[in-house]
Design a protein around this motif. Structure first.
Motif, PDB file in Angstrom:
ATOM      1  N   VAL A 183       8.111  -7.018   8.072  1.00 11.60           N
ATOM      2  CA  VAL A 183       7.071  -6.096   7.618  1.00 11.60           C
ATOM      3  C   VAL A 183       7.287  -5.834   6.136  1.00 11.60           C
ATOM      4  O   VAL A 183       8.392  -5.492   5.702  1.00 11.60           O
ATOM      5  CB  VAL A 183       7.130  -4.771   8.406  1.00 11.60           C
ATOM      6  CG1 VAL A 183       6.050  -3.815   7.926  1.00 11.60           C
ATOM      7  CG2 VAL A 183       6.993  -5.041   9.892  1.00 11.60           C
ATOM      8  N   ARG A 184       6.202  -5.987   5.369  1.00 10.75           N
ATOM      9  CA  ARG A 184       6.302  -5.771   3.921  1.00 10.75           C
ATOM     10  C   ARG A 184       6.651  -4.319   3.614  1.00 10.75           C
ATOM     11  O   ARG A 184       6.252  -3.399   4.323  1.00 10.75           O
ATOM     12  CB  ARG A 184       4.981  -6.115   3.239  1.00 10.75           C
ATOM     13  CG  ARG A 184       4.708  -7.609   3.204  1.00 10.75           C
ATOM     14  CD  ARG A 184       3.425  -7.909   2.483  1.00 10.75           C
ATOM     15  NE  ARG A 184       2.334  -7.408   3.311  1.00 10.75           N
ATOM     16  CZ  ARG A 184       1.137  -7.063   2.860  1.00 10.75           C
ATOM     17  NH1 ARG A 184       0.864  -7.153   1.585  1.00 10.75           N
ATOM     18  NH2 ARG A 184       0.207  -6.621   3.663  1.00 10.75           N
ATOM     19  N   GLU A 185       7.364  -4.124   2.544  1.00  8.61           N
ATOM     20  CA  GLU A 185       7.783  -2.785   2.097  1.00  8.61           C
ATOM     21  C   GLU A 185       6.571  -1.878   1.875  1.00  8.61           C
ATOM     22  O   GLU A 185       6.602  -0.689   2.209  1.00  8.61           O
ATOM     23  CB  GLU A 185       8.602  -2.917   0.806  1.00  8.61           C
ATOM     24  CG  GLU A 185       9.297  -1.649   0.381  1.00  8.61           C
ATOM     25  CD  GLU A 185      10.470  -1.277   1.274  1.00  8.61           C
ATOM     26  OE1 GLU A 185      10.816  -0.076   1.303  1.00  8.61           O
ATOM     27  OE2 GLU A 185      11.043  -2.155   1.934  1.00  8.61           O
ATOM     28  N   ALA A 186       5.496  -2.420   1.330  1.00  9.53           N
ATOM     29  CA  ALA A 186       4.298  -1.616   1.064  1.00  9.53           C
ATOM     30  C   ALA A 186       3.711  -1.055   2.365  1.00  9.53           C
ATOM     31  O   ALA A 186       3.198   0.060   2.397  1.00  9.53           O
ATOM     32  CB  ALA A 186       3.249  -2.459   0.348  1.00  9.53           C
ATOM     33  N   ILE A 187       3.795  -1.818   3.425  1.00  7.61           N
ATOM     34  CA  ILE A 187       3.293  -1.353   4.718  1.00  7.61           C
ATOM     35  C   ILE A 187       4.209  -0.271   5.273  1.00  7.61           C
ATOM     36  O   ILE A 187       3.755   0.750   5.799  1.00  7.61           O
ATOM     37  CB  ILE A 187       3.177  -2.525   5.721  1.00  7.61           C
ATOM     38  CG1 ILE A 187       2.200  -3.577   5.208  1.00  7.61           C
ATOM     39  CG2 ILE A 187       2.810  -2.044   7.102  1.00  7.61           C
ATOM     40  CD1 ILE A 187       0.782  -3.080   5.051  1.00  7.61           C
TER      41      ILE A 187
END
Length: 85
Positions: free
Chosen positions: A7-11
């Motif tokens: 999971v991307r950090e931004a998410i």
């Protein structure tokens, strides 16, 4: 077996969505799946024939008394889930 996806950090760091409570009457609200054209003229005519009392009541559902009675283990006549006619 469940595969774990990265999971991307931004998410992970995003704020949760909070719908505005006011000031939205002139805006299109696709997040609420709003109908952009309103109801049809036939629906408007049908609604105009109803009284305010009829509009405020849920329709009677055949068999609901006995189903509610069975769920709550009470005789169907003892459940006041809706107004009787």
């Amino acid at each position: 077996m469940k595969a774990q996806l990265p999971v991307r950090e931004a998410i992970l760091n995003r704020r949760t969505y909070e719908a505005p409570a006011e000031g939205r009457s002139d805006k299109l609200r696709l997040d609420f799946n709003e109908n952009t054209t309103g109801c049809s003229p036939a629906v408007r005519r049908a609604l105009a024939k109803l009284t305010t009392k009829q509009l405020a009541m849920y329709p009677r559902i055949p068999g609901a008394d006995s189903a509610d009675g069975a769920l709550f283990e009470r005789p169907s006549g003892r459940i006041a889930a809706h107004q009787r006619r």
